[in-house]
Design an enzyme around this catalytic site. Sequence first.
Site, mmCIF file in Angstrom:
data_model
loop_
_atom_site.group_PDB
_atom_site.id
_atom_site.type_symbol
_atom_site.label_atom_id
_atom_site.label_comp_id
_atom_site.label_asym_id
_atom_site.label_seq_id
_atom_site.Cartn_x
_atom_site.Cartn_y
_atom_site.Cartn_z
ATOM 1 N N LYS A 57 0.873 -1.180 0.000
ATOM 2 C CA LYS A 57 0.000 0.000 0.000
ATOM 3 C C LYS A 57 0.906 1.224 0.000
ATOM 4 O O LYS A 57 1.188 1.823 1.035
ATOM 5 C CB LYS A 57 -0.923 -0.024 1.216
ATOM 6 C CG LYS A 57 -2.159 0.859 1.046
ATOM 7 C CD LYS A 57 -3.084 0.291 -0.013
ATOM 8 C CE LYS A 57 -4.346 1.109 -0.143
ATOM 9 N NZ LYS A 57 -5.204 0.651 -1.243
ATOM 10 N N SER B 13 -8.335 -0.473 -5.094
ATOM 11 C CA SER B 13 -8.669 -0.188 -3.708
ATOM 12 C C SER B 13 -10.189 -0.074 -3.572
ATOM 13 O O SER B 13 -10.895 -1.031 -3.849
ATOM 14 C CB SER B 13 -7.938 1.073 -3.239
ATOM 15 O OG SER B 13 -7.739 1.040 -1.845
#
Length: 592
Positions: free
Chosen positions: A188, A384
């Site tokens: 991430k 996401s």
Amino acid sequence: MKQFFLTVLGVFTGLILFVVVVPVVLLTVAIAGASKPTTPATMVLELDLREGISDQPSTNPFAAFGGSGLSVTQVVDGLAQAQEDAGVKAVLVRLPESGMTPASADELRQAIRRFRASGKPVIAHSQGFAPSGAVMSTYMVGASASELWMQNTAGFQATGFSADSLFLGRAFDKYGVRADFEQRYEYKNAVNEYTQSDYTPAHREAMTAWMTSLYDSALANAAQDRKTTSAALKTVIEAGPYSAEQALSNKLVDKIGQVEEAEAEIKRRAGKGAEIVEFGKYVSEKGERTGSGRNAIAIVGGEGAIVTGRSDGGGFGGGSSIHSDDTAEAIYDAIEDKSVKAIVFRVSSPGGSPEASEQILAAVRAAKAAGKPVVVSMGAYAASGGYWISSEADWIVAQPSTLTGSIGVFGGKFVIADALGRFGVDMRELTVGGSYADAFSPTQPFTNSQRAAFAASMDRIYDDFITRVATGRKLEPARVREIARGRVWTGAQALPLGLVDQLGGLNEAVAKAKALAKIPAGESVRFKHFPKQKSPWEALSEMFGVQSEAAQALVMLGGVMADPQAQAVMRRIEGERMRSEGAVVLADQPVF
């Protein structure tokens, strides 16, 4: 009484200020919309890609005031209509010098190839291929044309694919800014630009992998269209850069010439009396395809960051966000429409709020429960939160170059009190309530208890994300955790992982929706677009709380512009700040 006179004075002042300019502009738009423009009998459509292209048209009725340009879906739709239009004989494509969003380039290439399959020629003209971003995607679009032309003074500098990242870690350390963040997990990478001075091993690994996938895909497609092999094209490309003459001799382009010469040639091929027509004008006059037949397929659109709430429909710009109330309502409207047999959900989003994402996903579940299959068509991004809202669809179609996955979460805050103190600015806080009340104060880092509580919420969101993907994709949670960890995948990489079902664009998604709805492949269907774009009059009526007809009449008189709300609308600038509270499911967005 004093307040009354002040109010009257304010209204009168507003009337004087806005009674002239704004009504004239709106009246001009209204008159233009009411007129019936005509197109030439023999047309060459000029598709200019140099100003950039969005994924979907704006639903903002005032987007034209912000210079809103073409979208990918409009071009796909327009080329489909043009290939059936006897008046359209050919297309001229003006290529940008820099890179294009790779997934958009994929979809444009497919649409151009379908147009050419109807027997109509396409000439693409380039004023150079600059060594920036995903310029190979631009070249791929040019290679899909019948002929690729290049200006004589231009350089062919497309020798690969580059992406730059800006790291602020050292600067923040120097100036006393602390980026206090949590991420789930090592891939991430959006957080890294605030905390690091270079790529972490995981960041470098993931970026190199998806960049290589994009590059290989563009090479393979261009090689197919140029009738060579990927290996041969790669060898030639990477030996560059080249002058226009060298590019021609290496068979990277077909002809050298000015754009005026390309225009003359495509008009000659189109036939006597052919005229150039701007693509935007053509699609504006033709409108969206509605199709025919008793059964309908709903097209629900969503582009931009995912935020909670509802768009107010105001502003004269064309900024894009996916508002959860609006998008969920659009899906529910499609559910309630008895003629709609299936839903194609076009998603182009890097993510956003997990709460907003879940609200939209709940609407997708409701559609499936109502017996209406949902097929997701992924645009430039569906990562996401963009993947969250897609995860439980019946079928997912992605372009080979779509950036998707990024199943993870991050969040935190910037502590700036020390930085401000260096400039003589003192920031202090007062708190009433529990120990977590000031957790996101920029005056101090998380305390141990605050970090523990915040980390727990991050873990919960990550676990929820894993559960939705495992449920929707029929994968074991342990397998999802292996391929998640916040990592971005291209559509081509996601297919063998089971994160998407098929490679392709909007056309392939519609075909699959028909099949899932058990509509025969040869049967015509109608297309219904949700959410429906409001007219400027309807938008004004919502802003000012009056009926559409009354708003139109008031604008004609100019009186509506005396309202302070109208003045606020005039001052509103394009774009919206994404609303989040601590944690977001958002992927980093490379600049192409």
